[in-house]
Design a protein around this motif. Structure first.
Motif, PDB file in Angstrom:
ATOM      1  N   LEU A 157      -4.334   5.063   4.060  1.00  0.00           N
ATOM      2  CA  LEU A 157      -3.892   4.324   2.878  1.00  0.00           C
ATOM      3  C   LEU A 157      -5.054   3.554   2.263  1.00  0.00           C
ATOM      4  CD1 LEU A 157      -0.552   2.798   4.272  1.00  0.00           C
ATOM      5  CD2 LEU A 157      -0.795   4.834   2.836  1.00  0.00           C
ATOM      6  N   ASP A 158      -5.813   2.881   3.132  1.00  0.00           N
ATOM      7  CA  ASP A 158      -6.910   2.038   2.639  1.00  0.00           C
ATOM      8  C   ASP A 158      -7.932   2.840   1.854  1.00  0.00           C
ATOM      9  OD1 ASP A 158      -5.842  -0.273   3.703  1.00  0.00           O
ATOM     10  OD2 ASP A 158      -6.980  -0.150   5.570  1.00  0.00           O
ATOM     11  N   ARG A 159      -8.337   3.996   2.382  1.00  0.00           N
ATOM     12  CA  ARG A 159      -9.382   4.752   1.690  1.00  0.00           C
ATOM     13  C   ARG A 159      -8.848   5.438   0.437  1.00  0.00           C
ATOM     14  NH1 ARG A 159     -10.340   8.931   6.706  1.00  0.00           N
ATOM     15  NH2 ARG A 159      -8.610  10.382   6.330  1.00  0.00           N
ATOM     16  N   THR A 160      -7.576   5.794   0.431  1.00  0.00           N
ATOM     17  CA  THR A 160      -6.982   6.378  -0.776  1.00  0.00           C
ATOM     18  C   THR A 160      -6.981   5.369  -1.910  1.00  0.00           C
ATOM     19  OG1 THR A 160      -5.560   7.853   0.513  1.00  0.00           O
ATOM     20  CG2 THR A 160      -4.894   7.421  -1.747  1.00  0.00           C
ATOM     21  N   ILE A 161      -6.619   4.126  -1.587  1.00  0.00           N
ATOM     22  CA  ILE A 161      -6.573   3.063  -2.599  1.00  0.00           C
ATOM     23  C   ILE A 161      -7.982   2.643  -3.006  1.00  0.00           C
ATOM     24  CG2 ILE A 161      -5.910   0.665  -2.988  1.00  0.00           C
ATOM     25  CD1 ILE A 161      -3.473   1.236  -1.135  1.00  0.00           C
ATOM     26  N   ALA A 162      -8.864   2.496  -2.027  1.00  0.00           N
ATOM     27  CA  ALA A 162     -10.235   2.044  -2.322  1.00  0.00           C
ATOM     28  C   ALA A 162     -10.981   3.020  -3.215  1.00  0.00           C
ATOM     29  CB  ALA A 162     -11.007   1.834  -1.020  1.00  0.00           C
ATOM     30  N   HIS A 163     -10.750   4.322  -3.025  1.00  0.00           N
ATOM     31  CA  HIS A 163     -11.458   5.347  -3.802  1.00  0.00           C
ATOM     32  C   HIS A 163     -10.589   5.914  -4.925  1.00  0.00           C
ATOM     33  CE1 HIS A 163     -15.110   5.746  -1.291  1.00  0.00           C
ATOM     34  NE2 HIS A 163     -14.311   5.291  -0.347  1.00  0.00           N
TER      35      HIS A 163
ATOM     36  N   ARG B  50       0.829  -1.204   0.000  1.00  0.00           N
ATOM     37  CA  ARG B  50       0.000   0.000   0.000  1.00  0.00           C
ATOM     38  C   ARG B  50       0.867   1.259   0.000  1.00  0.00           C
ATOM     39  NH1 ARG B  50      -3.534  -0.420   5.209  1.00  0.00           N
ATOM     40  NH2 ARG B  50      -1.424  -0.817   5.986  1.00  0.00           N
ATOM     41  N   LEU B  51       1.981   1.195   0.716  1.00  0.00           N
ATOM     42  CA  LEU B  51       2.862   2.358   0.813  1.00  0.00           C
ATOM     43  C   LEU B  51       3.401   2.738  -0.564  1.00  0.00           C
ATOM     44  CD1 LEU B  51       4.807   1.259   4.019  1.00  0.00           C
ATOM     45  CD2 LEU B  51       2.998   2.955   3.898  1.00  0.00           C
ATOM     46  N   GLU B  52       3.895   1.766  -1.277  1.00  0.00           N
ATOM     47  CA  GLU B  52       4.430   2.024  -2.616  1.00  0.00           C
ATOM     48  C   GLU B  52       3.331   2.485  -3.563  1.00  0.00           C
ATOM     49  OE1 GLU B  52       6.852  -0.328  -6.215  1.00  0.00           O
ATOM     50  OE2 GLU B  52       6.126  -1.423  -4.450  1.00  0.00           O
ATOM     51  N   SER B  53       2.155   1.881  -3.431  1.00  0.00           N
ATOM     52  CA  SER B  53       1.038   2.246  -4.308  1.00  0.00           C
ATOM     53  C   SER B  53       0.639   3.703  -4.130  1.00  0.00           C
ATOM     54  CB  SER B  53      -0.160   1.341  -4.006  1.00  0.00           C
ATOM     55  OG  SER B  53      -1.295   1.747  -4.746  1.00  0.00           O
ATOM     56  N   VAL B  54       0.521   4.152  -2.878  1.00  0.00           N
ATOM     57  CA  VAL B  54       0.102   5.529  -2.615  1.00  0.00           C
ATOM     58  C   VAL B  54       1.206   6.511  -3.006  1.00  0.00           C
ATOM     59  CG1 VAL B  54      -0.553   7.174  -0.817  1.00  0.00           C
ATOM     60  CG2 VAL B  54      -1.568   4.887  -0.849  1.00  0.00           C
ATOM     61  N   VAL B  55       2.456   6.150  -2.771  1.00  0.00           N
ATOM     62  CA  VAL B  55       3.572   7.003  -3.202  1.00  0.00           C
ATOM     63  C   VAL B  55       3.542   7.202  -4.712  1.00  0.00           C
ATOM     64  CG1 VAL B  55       6.084   7.014  -3.559  1.00  0.00           C
ATOM     65  CG2 VAL B  55       5.162   6.636  -1.282  1.00  0.00           C
ATOM     66  N   ASN B  56       3.342   6.123  -5.445  1.00  0.00           N
ATOM     67  CA  ASN B  56       3.299   6.218  -6.907  1.00  0.00           C
ATOM     68  C   ASN B  56       2.121   7.071  -7.378  1.00  0.00           C
ATOM     69  OD1 ASN B  56       5.563   4.609  -7.150  1.00  0.00           O
ATOM     70  ND2 ASN B  56       4.409   2.716  -7.453  1.00  0.00           N
TER      71      ASN B  56
ATOM     72  N   TYR C 260      -7.150  16.530  -4.450  1.00  0.00           N
ATOM     73  CA  TYR C 260      -6.619  17.547  -3.558  1.00  0.00           C
ATOM     74  C   TYR C 260      -5.121  17.311  -3.357  1.00  0.00           C
ATOM     75  CZ  TYR C 260      -6.647  20.763   0.439  1.00  0.00           C
ATOM     76  OH  TYR C 260      -6.422  21.803   1.293  1.00  0.00           O
ATOM     77  N   ARG C 261      -4.311  18.218  -3.885  1.00  0.00           N
ATOM     78  CA  ARG C 261      -2.867  17.989  -3.888  1.00  0.00           C
ATOM     79  C   ARG C 261      -2.249  18.026  -2.500  1.00  0.00           C
ATOM     80  NH1 ARG C 261      -3.597  20.275  -9.017  1.00  0.00           N
ATOM     81  NH2 ARG C 261      -2.864  18.816 -10.615  1.00  0.00           N
ATOM     82  N   GLY C 262      -2.831  18.803  -1.589  1.00  0.00           N
ATOM     83  CA  GLY C 262      -2.312  18.823  -0.232  1.00  0.00           C
ATOM     84  C   GLY C 262      -2.353  17.446   0.411  1.00  0.00           C
ATOM     85  N   THR C 263      -3.424  16.702   0.176  1.00  0.00           N
ATOM     86  CA  THR C 263      -3.545  15.346   0.707  1.00  0.00           C
ATOM     87  C   THR C 263      -2.444  14.457   0.157  1.00  0.00           C
ATOM     88  OG1 THR C 263      -5.948  15.516   0.989  1.00  0.00           O
ATOM     89  CG2 THR C 263      -5.026  13.304   0.806  1.00  0.00           C
ATOM     90  N   ALA C 264      -2.207  14.543  -1.139  1.00  0.00           N
ATOM     91  CA  ALA C 264      -1.156  13.737  -1.765  1.00  0.00           C
ATOM     92  C   ALA C 264       0.211  14.077  -1.179  1.00  0.00           C
ATOM     93  CB  ALA C 264      -1.154  13.966  -3.274  1.00  0.00           C
ATOM     94  N   GLY C 265       0.453  15.365  -0.991  1.00  0.00           N
ATOM     95  CA  GLY C 265       1.754  15.802  -0.492  1.00  0.00           C
ATOM     96  C   GLY C 265       2.060  15.309   0.906  1.00  0.00           C
ATOM     97  N   VAL C 266       1.097  15.432   1.822  1.00  0.00           N
ATOM     98  CA  VAL C 266       1.365  15.031   3.205  1.00  0.00           C
ATOM     99  C   VAL C 266       1.417  13.519   3.354  1.00  0.00           C
ATOM    100  CG1 VAL C 266       0.466  17.158   4.237  1.00  0.00           C
ATOM    101  CG2 VAL C 266      -1.093  15.246   3.816  1.00  0.00           C
ATOM    102  N   LEU C 267       0.626  12.790   2.580  1.00  0.00           N
ATOM    103  CA  LEU C 267       0.704  11.326   2.617  1.00  0.00           C
ATOM    104  C   LEU C 267       2.065  10.852   2.132  1.00  0.00           C
ATOM    105  CD1 LEU C 267      -2.708   9.771   1.451  1.00  0.00           C
ATOM    106  CD2 LEU C 267      -1.466   9.301   3.573  1.00  0.00           C
ATOM    107  N   TRP C 268       2.507  11.408   1.017  1.00  0.00           N
ATOM    108  CA  TRP C 268       3.825  11.062   0.461  1.00  0.00           C
ATOM    109  C   TRP C 268       4.922  11.322   1.494  1.00  0.00           C
ATOM    110  CZ3 TRP C 268       8.241  13.967  -0.614  1.00  0.00           C
ATOM    111  CH2 TRP C 268       9.174  13.399  -1.495  1.00  0.00           C
TER     112      TRP C 268
END
Length: 434
Positions: free
Chosen positions: A390-396, A41-47, A415-423
């Motif tokens: 991570l789960d909800r980012t991938i699920a949606h 999940r970590l690699e998936s969300v980073v990508n 929302y780019r802020g969400t992507a930035g802080v998760l990364w």
């Protein structure tokens, strides 16, 4: 002799217990490291985050603006995916709209994409754009100073400091922005910065149907978010210049000390939501001291305001709040919520008794708490806290602005802020295995 044997036995048992505890801790440590290393999940969300940030710098979704408080949270990711030049130009653009007293706007937008809602400002040196500011907030100047420092750390490009905008260097403009806060947003009573009454880091005040601008109905106060952001900005300013070092070091100490004196509630082990310069906009029956501000607490930890004992205590309280609220993650903005009718903007009750900044679940701040947990050595807690995000980012399949407690995405769908802080949080967690 018997006493000697008893002492030796006690020593032996203590040693065995200590060794067993060390072995158990080592096993737990290896287990966590393996979990993190094996978690796809970590690699998936980073990508996903890197791909998304490659597509633009505006806040995302239906937001046309480049906002500094948002840009400040995905700037490092943007630099990492090769957008350093665009970031540099975006940062410089904010200084084109800086007022003579140092005031920095919230965001800017191409002229053709403006709407009639905001009170726009113009700049002769940036004729194709217009800017605006939500004046209830006190984080625009600090966000820009932090962002410039992050850009320099990410790229090594210190030349931006000497870049001149309308005859004044960026470094001078950064310091001017900081002086603006001391000149126009400083409370002598508390020795802290003030802003309008909003919910934690939010930009909606209770007295108006929209609520983003100071007016005659505003209630001024000091809070933890604005002052923690100022502390971080002072650190960042001192990291790029030695000019006025003594003054800024003293200011840092003053703000830091006064936060602990005036805003930290020792009895409740939490930050006081608001200290009013005059009076509260809320009725006496509301005990605001019971409300816990998740986002401001995360930024306070980033500012170094809490001890490790206080950090882990804060995380446990956030988990308790999530359970009580029936929410999904520590991105929960606050708990308990401000009751229906206490704010005039209906978006704050979009989900019934809560909504948006009033009890919505925001990865944009939750992931910042995750990062601070990891930075302070609480990797197990950080990994636990990021899991539902991570789960909800991938699920949606998207980086949404905020979430309802039952997992329904809300606000901007990109929302780019969400992507930035998760990364950033993921990268910090992965340092555990390096």
């Amino acid at each position: 002799m018997n006493k000697y044997l008893m002492d030796m036995k006690k020593y032996f048992l203590t040693t065995v217990l200590f060794v067993c505890l060390m072995l158990f801790a080592g096993c737990q440590d290896r287990k966590l490291r393996n979990q993190i290393a094996d978690d796809k999940r970590l690699e998936s969300v980073v990508n996903k985050a890197e791909e998304f940030i490659s597509t633009g710098l505006n806040a995302g979704g239906h937001y046309n603006e480049i906002w500094i408080r948002d840009l400040n949270t995905f700037l490092e990711l943007a630099c990492d995916v090769g957008r350093s030049h665009e970031i540099r130009e975006a940062l410089l653009m904010f200084f084109h709209f800086q007022k003579g007293d140092g005031d920095i706007p919230d965001g800017y937008v191409p002229k053709e994409k403006t709407n009639g809602s905001y009170d726009y400002r113009y700049s002769d040196s940036a004729p194709g754009f217009m800017a605006h500011k939500n004046t209830v907030e006190t984080d625009q100047e600090t966000s820009l100073v932090q962002a410039v420092a992050k850009y320099i750390r990410a790229t090594g490009d210190t030349t931006i400091l000497q870049e001149k905008i309308n005859g004044l260097s960026v470094l001078s403009r950064m310091e001017k922005a900081m002086y603006y806060l001391l000149d126009h947003r400083y409370s002598d009573k508390y020795g802290l910065l003030w802003g309008a009454t909003t919910i934690d880091w939010g930009d909606v005040q209770p007295e108006h149907e929209w609520g983003v601008c100071l007016d005659s109905t505003s209630h001024l106060c000091v809070d933890i978010y604005d002052n923690a952001m100022f502390i971080i900005a002072i650190k960042d300013l001192l990291s790029v210049t030695t000019h006025n070092k003594e003054f800024w070091s003293e200011t840092f100490h003053t703000i830091f000390t006064n936060v602990r004196i005036h805003l930290w509630d020792e009895k409740r082990q939490k930050f006081i939501p608001h200290l009013y310069l005059d009076k509260s906009p809320f009725p006496p029956e509301l005990n605001e001291l019971e409300i816990y501000y998740h986002g401001g607490t995360a930024i306070a930890i980033e500012a170094g305001l809490l001890s490790k004992k206080e950090i882990i205590s804060s995380y446990k309280k956030m988990k308790e709040n999530v359970e009580k609220a029936g929410a999904q993650s520590i991105g929960l903005t606050i708990y308990p919520f401000y009751p229906i009718g206490f704010f005039n903007n209906p978006i704050l009750y979009e989900c019934g008794d809560y909504g948006y900044q009033n009890g919505g679940d925001w990865t944009w701040f939750g992931a910042r708490m995750v990062k601070q947990l990891a930075r302070n050595g609480f990797y197990a807690e950080a990994y636990e806290a990021i899991s539902p995000m991570l789960d909800r980012t991938i699920a949606h399949d998207g980086f949404y602005e905020w979430w309802s407690h039952d997992g329904e995405p809300k606000g901007s769908g990109a929302y780019r802020g969400t992507a930035g802080v998760l990364w950033s949080a993921i990268k910090t967690i992965e340092e555990y295995n390096q």
